[in-house]
Design an enzyme around this catalytic site. Structure first.
Site, mmCIF file in Angstrom:
data_model
loop_
_atom_site.group_PDB
_atom_site.id
_atom_site.type_symbol
_atom_site.label_atom_id
_atom_site.label_comp_id
_atom_site.label_asym_id
_atom_site.label_seq_id
_atom_site.Cartn_x
_atom_site.Cartn_y
_atom_site.Cartn_z
ATOM 1 C CD GLN A 231 8.101 -111.590 -20.454
ATOM 2 O OE1 GLN A 231 8.252 -111.317 -19.266
ATOM 3 N NE2 GLN A 231 7.857 -112.814 -20.886
ATOM 4 C CD GLU B 142 16.234 -99.175 -30.886
ATOM 5 O OE1 GLU B 142 16.296 -99.182 -29.639
ATOM 6 O OE2 GLU B 142 16.729 -100.058 -31.603
ATOM 7 C CB CYS C 229 34.047 -113.678 -32.032
ATOM 8 S SG CYS C 229 35.720 -113.117 -32.363
ATOM 9 C CG ASN D 222 19.771 -103.037 -33.024
ATOM 10 O OD1 ASN D 222 19.068 -102.170 -33.523
ATOM 11 N ND2 ASN D 222 19.817 -103.242 -31.714
ATOM 12 C CD GLU D 223 21.064 -100.001 -29.204
ATOM 13 O OE1 GLU D 223 21.156 -100.927 -28.394
ATOM 14 O OE2 GLU D 223 20.454 -98.950 -28.973
ATOM 15 C CB CYS E 137 37.839 -116.004 -28.489
ATOM 16 S SG CYS E 137 37.839 -115.282 -30.140
ATOM 17 C CB CYS F 138 40.089 -111.735 -30.221
ATOM 18 S SG CYS F 138 38.384 -111.413 -30.736
ATOM 19 N NE ARG G 202 20.057 -106.639 -27.205
ATOM 20 C CZ ARG G 202 19.276 -105.587 -27.348
ATOM 21 N NH1 ARG G 202 18.579 -105.401 -28.442
ATOM 22 N NH2 ARG G 202 19.180 -104.694 -26.378
HETATM 23 C C1 GAL Z 1 17.919 -100.726 -27.538
HETATM 24 C C2 GAL Z 1 17.939 -101.809 -28.600
HETATM 25 C C3 GAL Z 1 16.556 -102.377 -28.855
HETATM 26 C C4 GAL Z 1 15.877 -102.672 -27.554
HETATM 27 C C5 GAL Z 1 15.796 -101.421 -26.731
HETATM 28 C C6 GAL Z 1 15.050 -101.643 -25.428
HETATM 29 O O1 GAL Z 1 19.170 -100.574 -26.967
HETATM 30 O O2 GAL Z 1 18.457 -101.353 -29.819
HETATM 31 O O3 GAL Z 1 16.675 -103.535 -29.632
HETATM 32 O O4 GAL Z 1 16.598 -103.643 -26.895
HETATM 33 O O5 GAL Z 1 17.096 -100.979 -26.453
HETATM 34 O O6 GAL Z 1 14.941 -100.478 -24.681
#
Ligand code: GAL
Length: 650
Positions: free
Chosen positions: A354, A305, A108, A142-143, A154, A157, A104
């Site tokens: 998983q 999270e 770029c 996300n993050e 590249c 950049c 993921r």
């Molecule tokens: C975070 C991420 C999530 C998942 C999680 C797993 O860093 O935002 O998508 O990957 O870790 O622990």
């Protein structure tokens, strides 16, 4: 209202399970799910064909359960067709290898095509749901920058790096002069000749390395801001905007405060332990991450999270002991987390995660972790106002990303670690159970009594001036080694005796320096109140000559016993401490105790491993008490079982 819930990925499961899952989630006491952040392909299965029907359904069902939604824009993982049709969007590592599809965040940030396509799916999604009452917040991507995704070498950049440099320096002569490219004959005739810092023989020019870091930051942050502007343009008025900060933020290549300045609030992903770790990071390191996140916008923040089960991609980490993850949740609430979502509803049976266990595992049994989350949600709802109450601190720890990047490009001691050096000075205050803000160095200082400035080697006259004013007016400043070494171009300054612009504040000069290792511990000799407190220094040492300062510790080894290691100077109405190396805990504890006492800052005594955090809401006091150990402890005559957490009314 406090939003509580889980990260839910309905697309991972047969549609028929959704009703059962949402009932299970509701049964936790949840009122929110966070969805969508990796589901671009589901929303645009082919270029230009948009289909939101899957999530229309999900949202309908969530609404039937009377819950709310945080929706993540899906740009952290792009569809395979996109990489196939537009391979230029893939980022490149320092060896020139293009990252392949899979994994993921392998886009770029400087790809115009990616920005266009990411912007388009973001716009379509937000337009589609602007009127959806149940969606109360958008999460951007996300993050950002996680897992090394903030670096790309590249050609796109490189070209944008040249433009960035040209805009900054205007002429190539100016850049040559500022960077000192005369050294090793690296003078450039044109901006287009400048390399990106891929591996070469030995090392690149320090100014180039720092500018590259700044450019990476501009790359990540301009992408973030572009996507956020799109969300803001099309979203409903009732919808707020955030992005989730990942752990390891000091190891990233972008300035986080700049990144989140366009957000309504900060979200953090709290994982005190991850794949491969035998045990969680220490309590003060977790606490510091909360104080950092609260400091980004100087307000309470969300956790979107929160770890519940063991985590890891290929290697799994430590399993949080019963009630330990719950205790980390209370720690987060204590430090200013106002709303919390757990990662994740259920661990997936397929795909790369998983082994990222959730509230429920693949056995689908609602077991111990389910009950823990349930008990957190049940209890914490009665503290809405406490969680929203403002936290103010007397002590601030300052950081600056330029400084961090400068250290990263030249660590100077093989055992130097910025996180460790920041924690070294944070820890003694943390142990006193006080509030600490961890904030960018450019923030106003007037409201503090103590300002801690760890290893600030890039320290310009402006910051020096503010520290001087702070001390003059009665504040205490604590600086540590290498302070004032460098200018904004990452260069040393001719004629500057260290600690450069803060020499008058420190009241001592550095005559010589030595890089030590963690195992190279030197014994120090204390003076006055410190005479009986044993101390050692490692990692680094500045050899100081006191000018107006008092010597708290001096070296004892041959040749250097005339030099000071730790000093204290009175300056105006305040004091300035200088810690000339990696000083060990006992001496720092004593310094912190003295400083807190001088400023009459209330501390709370607790046993080792018991953290206490005071909150005040509407004039009422609350003590969040966390037992970080596997032992029974007591606090204020209350027993705390292993890993137990409580909110007490003193
Ligand atoms: C975070 C991420 C999530 C998942 C999680 C797993 O860093 O935002 O998508 O990957 O870790 O622990």
């Amino acid at each position: 209202m406090t939003y509580l819930g889980v990260d839910y990925y309905p697309e991972h499961w047969p549609k028929e399970m959704m009703e059962e899952d949402l009932t299970g989630i509701k049964g936790l006491g949840a009122n929110m799910v966070r969805i969508g952040e990796f589901a671009w392909h589901l929303m645009e299965p082919e270029e230009g064909k948009f289909d939101f029907s899957f999530f229309d359904d999900v949202i309908e069902q969530v609404k039937q359960k009377d819950m709310n939604v945080m929706f993540g824009t899906p740009t952290a993982t792009f569809p395979a067709w996109l990489a196939d049709q537009h391979p230029s969007i893939l980022s490149e590592d320092e060896y020139g290898n293009k990252r392949v599809f899979g994994g993921r965040r392998q886009y770029c940030f400087n790809s115009d095509i990616y920005r266009d396509l990411a912007g388009r799916i973001t716009m379509k999604l937000v337009q589609h749901y602007a009127g959806e009452e149940a969606i109360i917040s958008w999460q951007i991507d996300n993050e950002f920058g996680h897992e090394g995704s903030d670096q790309c070498y590249c050609d796109q950049c490189r070209a944008k790096f040249h433009t960035y440099l040209q805009e900054k320096y205007q002429t190539i002569d100016e850049l040559n002069e500022e960077w000192g490219t005369i050294f090793w004959g690296q003078t450039y005739n044109a901006f287009s000749e400048i390399p990106v810092p891929k591996p070469t023989v030995t090392t690149h020019n320090p100014s180039l390395k720092l500018e590259w870091a700044r450019f990476r930051s501009v790359s990540v942050n301009s992408f973030t801001h572009e996507m956020t502007a799109i969300v803001r343009e099309f979203k409903g008025n009732h919808q707020s905007v955030t992005t989730n900060v990942s752990g390891g933020f000091f190891d990233k290549w972008f300035d986080h405060a700049d990144n989140v300045q366009v957000m309504d609030y900060v979200s953090y992903d709290n994982y005190p332990v991850w794949g491969g770790l035998e045990k969680p990071v220490p309590p003060e390191a977790i606490a510091m991450t909360h104080d950092f996140n609260r400091g980004l916008l100087d307000q309470n923040y969300w956790i979107v999270e929160e770890l519940m089960g063991a985590q890891g991609h290929d290697v799994i980490g430590y399993l949080p002991r019963p009630n330990q993850a719950k205790m980390w949740s209370y720690q987060a609430f204590a430090h200013g987390c106002s709303n919390m979502l757990y990662f994740r509803w259920r661990g997936m049976t397929k795909g790369a995660e998983q082994f990222c266990y959730g509230v429920v595992d693949h056995d689908n049994v609602y077991g111990r972790k389910y009950k823990e989350v349930q008990s957190v949600f049940e209890d914490i709802q009665s503290y809405n106002e406490v969680l929203d109450s403002e936290i103010s601190s007397d002590v601030a720890v300052l950081y600056d990303y330029d400084n961090i990047w400068s250290w990263r490009s030249q660590i100077q001691s093989k055992d130097f670690d910025f996180n460790e050096e920041l924690l070294r000075l944070y820890r003694p205050f943390y142990k006193k159970n006080i509030h600490i803000d961890v904030i960018p160095a450019d923030r106003p200082l007037e409201s503090y009594k103590v300002v801690v400035v760890p290893v600030m080697l890039i320290l310009d006259d402006e910051l020096a001036g503010r520290l001087r004013q702070f001390a003059e007016q009665g504040g205490t400043v604590i600086l540590s080694f290498r302070a004032g070494l460098k200018d904004k171009s990452n260069n040393l300054r001719l004629g500057h005796v260290l600690p450069g612009p803060v020499r008058d504040l420190v009241g001592a000069r550095v005559e010589e320096i030595e890089s030590l290792t963690t195992s190279h511990n030197l014994t120090l000799k204390g003076h006055g109140d410190y005479a009986d407190i044993p101390a050692n220094i490692s990692v680094w040492r500045d050899l100081l000559v006191a000018e107006s300062a008092d010597v708290l510790y001096e070296y004892t080894d041959a040749f250097y016993s005339d030099y000071a290691a730790v000093t204290k100077n009175s300056f105006g109405k305040g004091n300035v401490y200088y810690i000339g190396g990696g000083l060990d805990e006992a001496a720092l504890d004593e310094i912190a105790a003295t400083v807190l006492n001088t400023h009459r800052i209330d501390t709370i005594e607790s046993d080792d491993g018991v953290e206490v955090y005071h909150r005040n809401s509407d004039g009422e006091d609350y003590l969040f008490v966390m037992n970080h150990t596997d032992q029974v402890k007591t606090f204020y005559n209350e027993n705390l079982d292993p890993y137990e957490s409580k909110i007490l009314r003193p």
